[in-house]
Design a protein around this motif. Structure first.
Motif, PDB file in Angstrom:
ATOM      1  N   GLY A 165       0.623  -2.663 -45.267  1.00  0.00           N
ATOM      2  CA  GLY A 165       1.843  -3.462 -45.316  1.00  0.00           C
ATOM      3  C   GLY A 165       2.580  -3.427 -44.005  1.00  0.00           C
ATOM      4  N   LEU A 166       2.646  -2.223 -43.387  1.00  0.00           N
ATOM      5  CA  LEU A 166       3.320  -2.136 -42.108  1.00  0.00           C
ATOM      6  C   LEU A 166       2.567  -2.903 -41.030  1.00  0.00           C
ATOM      7  CD1 LEU A 166       4.426   1.622 -42.175  1.00  0.00           C
ATOM      8  CD2 LEU A 166       5.843  -0.403 -42.574  1.00  0.00           C
ATOM      9  N   ARG A 167       1.215  -2.878 -41.071  1.00  0.00           N
ATOM     10  CA  ARG A 167       0.458  -3.595 -40.045  1.00  0.00           C
ATOM     11  C   ARG A 167       0.681  -5.092 -40.168  1.00  0.00           C
ATOM     12  NH1 ARG A 167      -3.825  -1.174 -37.491  1.00  0.00           N
ATOM     13  NH2 ARG A 167      -3.955  -3.190 -36.419  1.00  0.00           N
ATOM     14  N   ARG A 168       0.898  -5.590 -41.353  1.00  0.00           N
ATOM     15  CA  ARG A 168       1.105  -7.021 -41.531  1.00  0.00           C
ATOM     16  C   ARG A 168       2.470  -7.467 -41.033  1.00  0.00           C
ATOM     17  NH1 ARG A 168      -1.333  -5.919 -46.721  1.00  0.00           N
ATOM     18  NH2 ARG A 168      -3.493  -6.652 -46.746  1.00  0.00           N
ATOM     19  N   THR A 169       3.351  -6.508 -40.794  1.00  0.00           N
ATOM     20  CA  THR A 169       4.681  -6.895 -40.339  1.00  0.00           C
ATOM     21  C   THR A 169       4.806  -6.886 -38.830  1.00  0.00           C
ATOM     22  OG1 THR A 169       5.440  -4.602 -40.475  1.00  0.00           O
ATOM     23  CG2 THR A 169       5.739  -5.970 -42.440  1.00  0.00           C
ATOM     24  N   ASP A 170       3.636  -6.685 -38.128  1.00  0.00           N
ATOM     25  CA  ASP A 170       3.753  -6.625 -36.680  1.00  0.00           C
ATOM     26  C   ASP A 170       4.017  -8.001 -36.080  1.00  0.00           C
ATOM     27  OD1 ASP A 170       1.343  -7.727 -37.203  1.00  0.00           O
ATOM     28  OD2 ASP A 170       0.169  -6.413 -35.879  1.00  0.00           O
ATOM     29  N   GLY A 171       3.729  -9.090 -36.827  1.00  0.00           N
ATOM     30  CA  GLY A 171       4.107 -10.438 -36.379  1.00  0.00           C
ATOM     31  C   GLY A 171       3.396 -10.888 -35.115  1.00  0.00           C
ATOM     32  N   ARG A 172       2.047 -11.138 -35.184  1.00  0.00           N
ATOM     33  CA  ARG A 172       1.299 -11.612 -34.020  1.00  0.00           C
ATOM     34  C   ARG A 172       1.680 -13.058 -33.711  1.00  0.00           C
ATOM     35  NH1 ARG A 172      -3.011  -8.283 -32.734  1.00  0.00           N
ATOM     36  NH2 ARG A 172      -4.161  -9.982 -31.743  1.00  0.00           N
ATOM     37  N   ARG A 173       2.013 -13.286 -32.468  1.00  0.00           N
ATOM     38  CA  ARG A 173       2.476 -14.609 -32.047  1.00  0.00           C
ATOM     39  C   ARG A 173       1.299 -15.595 -32.002  1.00  0.00           C
ATOM     40  NH1 ARG A 173       2.943 -16.983 -26.998  1.00  0.00           N
ATOM     41  NH2 ARG A 173       2.170 -15.022 -26.070  1.00  0.00           N
ATOM     42  N   LEU A 174       1.540 -16.795 -32.520  1.00  0.00           N
ATOM     43  CA  LEU A 174       0.514 -17.835 -32.491  1.00  0.00           C
ATOM     44  C   LEU A 174       0.397 -18.392 -31.078  1.00  0.00           C
ATOM     45  CD1 LEU A 174       1.295 -19.765 -35.793  1.00  0.00           C
ATOM     46  CD2 LEU A 174      -0.504 -18.095 -35.375  1.00  0.00           C
ATOM     47  N   THR A 175      -0.841 -18.436 -30.560  1.00  0.00           N
ATOM     48  CA  THR A 175      -1.088 -18.941 -29.211  1.00  0.00           C
ATOM     49  C   THR A 175      -2.210 -19.962 -29.251  1.00  0.00           C
ATOM     50  OG1 THR A 175      -2.626 -17.108 -28.785  1.00  0.00           O
ATOM     51  CG2 THR A 175      -0.323 -16.793 -28.116  1.00  0.00           C
ATOM     52  N   LEU A 176      -2.484 -20.542 -28.111  1.00  0.00           N
ATOM     53  CA  LEU A 176      -3.597 -21.486 -27.985  1.00  0.00           C
ATOM     54  C   LEU A 176      -4.921 -20.744 -28.119  1.00  0.00           C
ATOM     55  CD1 LEU A 176      -2.296 -23.675 -25.019  1.00  0.00           C
ATOM     56  CD2 LEU A 176      -2.239 -24.211 -27.461  1.00  0.00           C
ATOM     57  N   PRO A 177      -6.005 -21.448 -28.486  1.00  0.00           N
ATOM     58  CA  PRO A 177      -7.294 -20.762 -28.689  1.00  0.00           C
ATOM     59  C   PRO A 177      -7.760 -19.987 -27.470  1.00  0.00           C
ATOM     60  CG  PRO A 177      -7.366 -22.965 -29.630  1.00  0.00           C
ATOM     61  CD  PRO A 177      -6.061 -22.861 -28.907  1.00  0.00           C
ATOM     62  N   LYS A 178      -7.600 -20.536 -26.273  1.00  0.00           N
ATOM     63  CA  LYS A 178      -8.043 -19.828 -25.067  1.00  0.00           C
ATOM     64  C   LYS A 178      -7.208 -18.568 -24.852  1.00  0.00           C
ATOM     65  CE  LYS A 178      -9.052 -20.502 -20.177  1.00  0.00           C
ATOM     66  NZ  LYS A 178      -9.053 -21.460 -19.035  1.00  0.00           N
ATOM     67  N   GLU A 179      -5.904 -18.652 -25.052  1.00  0.00           N
ATOM     68  CA  GLU A 179      -5.046 -17.475 -24.898  1.00  0.00           C
ATOM     69  C   GLU A 179      -5.357 -16.436 -25.970  1.00  0.00           C
ATOM     70  OE1 GLU A 179      -1.105 -18.961 -25.020  1.00  0.00           O
ATOM     71  OE2 GLU A 179      -1.225 -19.988 -23.084  1.00  0.00           O
ATOM     72  N   THR A 180      -5.680 -16.903 -27.175  1.00  0.00           N
ATOM     73  CA  THR A 180      -6.045 -15.968 -28.244  1.00  0.00           C
ATOM     74  C   THR A 180      -7.324 -15.216 -27.898  1.00  0.00           C
ATOM     75  OG1 THR A 180      -5.004 -17.439 -29.866  1.00  0.00           O
ATOM     76  CG2 THR A 180      -6.529 -15.773 -30.694  1.00  0.00           C
ATOM     77  N   ALA A 181      -8.323 -15.942 -27.325  1.00  0.00           N
ATOM     78  CA  ALA A 181      -9.574 -15.284 -26.931  1.00  0.00           C
ATOM     79  C   ALA A 181      -9.327 -14.269 -25.826  1.00  0.00           C
ATOM     80  CB  ALA A 181     -10.588 -16.339 -26.485  1.00  0.00           C
ATOM     81  N   GLN A 182      -8.485 -14.597 -24.874  1.00  0.00           N
ATOM     82  CA  GLN A 182      -8.172 -13.652 -23.799  1.00  0.00           C
ATOM     83  C   GLN A 182      -7.440 -12.421 -24.347  1.00  0.00           C
ATOM     84  OE1 GLN A 182      -5.982 -16.006 -20.990  1.00  0.00           O
ATOM     85  NE2 GLN A 182      -7.800 -17.095 -20.227  1.00  0.00           N
ATOM     86  N   ARG A 183      -6.528 -12.652 -25.282  1.00  0.00           N
ATOM     87  CA  ARG A 183      -5.818 -11.519 -25.877  1.00  0.00           C
ATOM     88  C   ARG A 183      -6.774 -10.622 -26.657  1.00  0.00           C
ATOM     89  NH1 ARG A 183      -1.026 -12.965 -29.890  1.00  0.00           N
ATOM     90  NH2 ARG A 183      -2.812 -13.757 -31.087  1.00  0.00           N
ATOM     91  N   PHE A 184      -7.712 -11.218 -27.400  1.00  0.00           N
ATOM     92  CA  PHE A 184      -8.685 -10.419 -28.148  1.00  0.00           C
ATOM     93  C   PHE A 184      -9.534  -9.573 -27.199  1.00  0.00           C
ATOM     94  CE2 PHE A 184     -13.131 -10.115 -29.503  1.00  0.00           C
ATOM     95  CZ  PHE A 184     -12.990  -9.308 -30.617  1.00  0.00           C
ATOM     96  N   LYS A 185      -9.987 -10.163 -26.103  1.00  0.00           N
ATOM     97  CA  LYS A 185     -10.811  -9.425 -25.153  1.00  0.00           C
ATOM     98  C   LYS A 185     -10.009  -8.297 -24.510  1.00  0.00           C
ATOM     99  CE  LYS A 185     -13.923 -10.115 -21.237  1.00  0.00           C
ATOM    100  NZ  LYS A 185     -14.515 -11.107 -20.290  1.00  0.00           N
ATOM    101  N   ARG A 186      -8.746  -8.580 -24.180  1.00  0.00           N
ATOM    102  CA  ARG A 186      -7.902  -7.551 -23.562  1.00  0.00           C
ATOM    103  C   ARG A 186      -7.653  -6.400 -24.537  1.00  0.00           C
ATOM    104  NH1 ARG A 186      -4.249 -10.672 -22.478  1.00  0.00           N
ATOM    105  NH2 ARG A 186      -2.806 -10.260 -24.184  1.00  0.00           N
ATOM    106  N   GLU A 187      -7.311  -6.701 -25.797  1.00  0.00           N
ATOM    107  CA  GLU A 187      -7.071  -5.657 -26.785  1.00  0.00           C
ATOM    108  C   GLU A 187      -8.356  -4.892 -27.107  1.00  0.00           C
ATOM    109  OE1 GLU A 187      -5.392  -7.651 -30.087  1.00  0.00           O
ATOM    110  OE2 GLU A 187      -3.371  -7.829 -29.205  1.00  0.00           O
ATOM    111  N   PHE A 188      -9.491  -5.608 -27.086  1.00  0.00           N
ATOM    112  CA  PHE A 188     -10.769  -4.944 -27.358  1.00  0.00           C
ATOM    113  C   PHE A 188     -11.076  -3.922 -26.280  1.00  0.00           C
ATOM    114  CE2 PHE A 188     -15.381  -4.616 -27.507  1.00  0.00           C
ATOM    115  CZ  PHE A 188     -15.629  -4.543 -28.871  1.00  0.00           C
ATOM    116  N   GLU A 189     -10.811  -4.257 -25.014  1.00  0.00           N
ATOM    117  CA  GLU A 189     -11.045  -3.311 -23.926  1.00  0.00           C
ATOM    118  C   GLU A 189     -10.044  -2.164 -23.961  1.00  0.00           C
ATOM    119  OE1 GLU A 189     -10.949  -5.563 -20.363  1.00  0.00           O
ATOM    120  OE2 GLU A 189     -12.945  -6.455 -20.644  1.00  0.00           O
TER     121      GLU A 189
END
Length: 511
Positions: A165-189
């Motif tokens: 429940g707490l993780r769902r309240t972190d409120g991830r901001r909606l971004t464009l698909p390219k920005e989302t892919a870059q954010r995923f790669k950055r968080e993955f690293e």
């Protein structure tokens, strides 16, 4: 029929024997050398003669034929016994087969619509929004403090449901698909360290379109940070050297797209692709046997597994559908080579046509220039002839207006000695003139002297529009003075009772 060189001419057709006879008559080449050259020239006598005298360059026809023969062809379709049994005995059309793979949907994330509530409603709920904001900050601070603790200690303080429940309240901001892919790669690293996984930096729809265009396999990897098997799968399987090397091998033609289901796009992909368990991976490729533009899900990899099992599942899909993609690649290569060959042929034809047009234009311009020069020369000759006729007519008319020599009894007559130019052949002339004779009349006398010797004077009219110019000048000897043809000055004023004058020719001008 065999010639003296040992060639059997009976194997040649009548047209080939005639071409051979014409070629040997012109070139005198031996038959043993003539036949191979004629074969290379497609039995065209003109081409063979040109090659014999000018040298044999590259055979463009043979190169084009070889290029056309070397065009890669699509692999033939092979039916097995199972497919043959589908057809009825009476050759009736077979029932349409069901697709062997599930269609791969193209997921395009929708832009969120921002709804603005009325001002009164916003003012009414302002206290509730303020309280919610304070509570979220307090819970976020608590979550941040617990995130600094080890995973084992976090489990003691927070149950799984509270953590979710707490993780769902972190409120991830909606971004464009390219920005989302870059954010995923950055968080993955940031989570698992630097790695060489070739994640596609773009949206899932863009990755699907790229795989479809380039005829590659799309490996979609969906992870959920809240799942217990995610960390072990990523560290033990996805980041293993075997899997990373397999993904980066160009021979496998793999495009890797990764997503976090907490992001809107990855969540939509998990819904559309029927993801029910994590970690989740699937292989998508073009299925030409089921449709020329159809993308299908050819393999699903669900749950934790060893690197060997993960690679084996992907490799089986590649081995099964790779030949179909190779056939499409060959067909596209054949079409591209045929298109390139047509473009080259069209370009050569256009260049030849442009060269012919340029030659025709130069020929027309040369003909027009020659015609213009001829017309100009003809007009110039006609103008010169007309000017000569007018000049002769003027001389004949002027000769009738020149007065006769004064009588010897007239005392004020002026006696002049005129040394005529050598071109006239008149030599030295001695004549008496009236003292009132103008210099212009003296010039007219010299101009018309050859006509004055003729006793019979022709009655000629003065030519209209003609202005006469004298082509000589009259000068005195001592002292030297040149006299201009003037109607206002008389010879009595200039010469007195007599004198000696010299007539000199002047060079012709453009007249």
């Amino acid at each position: 029929m065999t010639n003296r060189e040992g060639f059997d001419l009976g194997q040649l057709s009548a047209s080939q024997q005639e071409a051979l006879q014409q070629y040997t008559d012109v070139t005198g080449q031996e038959i043993k050398d003539a036949i191979p050259l004629l074969e290379r020239s497609q039995w065209n006598v003109q081409i063979a003669v040109s090659k014999f005298f000018d040298g044999e360059g590259p055979d463009l026809f043979a190169e084009a034929q070889a290029a056309q023969n070397n065009i890669p062809r699509a692999a033939a379709r092979v039916e097995n016994l199972h497919e043959a049994l589908i057809m009825d005995v009476g050759n009736r059309p077979a029932r349409p087969r069901q697709p062997r793979t599930e269609p791969a949907p193209r997921v395009v994330p929708q832009s969120p619509h921002v709804y603005r509530s009325p001002f009164l409603v916003t003012l009414l709920f302002a206290p509730f929004r303020m309280g919610y904001s304070i509570l979220s900050r307090v819970l976020g601070s608590i979550l941040f403090i617990f995130s600094l603790l080890p995973r084992s200690l976090r489990a003691r303080f927070l149950s799984s449901s509270i953590a979710k429940g707490l993780r769902r309240t972190d409120g991830r901001r909606l971004t464009l698909p390219k920005e989302t892919a870059q954010r995923f790669k950055r968080e993955f690293e940031e989570e698992y360290g630097p790695n060489e996984v070739p994640f596609f930096e773009g949206g899932h729809a863009q990755a699907l379109d790229t795989a479809k265009r380039d005829l590659k396999f799309l490996l979609t990897v969906l992870i959920s940070p809240e799942h217990d098997d995610t960390d072990s799968f990523v560290r033990g399987t996805l980041l293993s050297s075997e899997v990373v090397n397999f993904m980066n091998d160009p021979a496998n033609n793999i495009i890797v797209w990764g997503g976090n289901v907490l992001d809107s796009e990855a969540y939509q992909v998990s819904r559309e692709y029927g993801c029910t368990k994590f970690p989740f991976s699937c292989v998508v490729c073009l299925t030409p046997k089921e449709g020329s533009t159809r993308m299908g899900i050819v393999k699903r990899l669900v749950g934790p597994m060893t690197p060997e099992a993960y690679i084996s599942g992907i490799q089986n899909a590649i081995n099964k559908y790779g030949p179909d993609l190779n056939a499409v690649r060959a067909e596209r290569a054949a079409q591209e080579m045929a298109r390139t060959l047509r473009e080259q042929q069209d370009s050569a034809y256009e260049r030849s046509l442009a060269l012919d047009r340029e030659k025709a234009r130069q020929k027309r311009e040369a003909a027009a220039a020659a015609a213009a020069a001829e017309q100009q020369a003809r007009e110039k000759a006609e103008a010169a002839a007309r000017l000569q006729r007018l000049r002769q007519q003027w001389r004949e008319w002027r000769a009738t207006t020149i007065p006769s020599e004064p009588d010897p009894t007239i005392k004020d007559a002026v006696r002049l000695a005129l040394n005529m130019p050598a071109s006239s052949g008149a030599g030295r002339i001695v004549r008496r003139f009236s003292s009132q004779t103008t210099l212009e009349e003296l010039y007219a006398f010299v101009e018309c002297y050859d006509l004055l010797k003729d006793a019979s004077k022709k009655l000629t009219e003065k030519p209209e529009g003609y202005e006469h110019h004298y082509r000589f000048q009259i000068s005195s000897v001592m002292p030297r003075e040149t006299f201009e043809p003037s109607n206002a000055v008389t010879i009595g004023e200039k010469m007195g009772r007599g004198g000696s004058l010299v007539v000199e020719d002047m060079p012709d001008d453009d007249e």
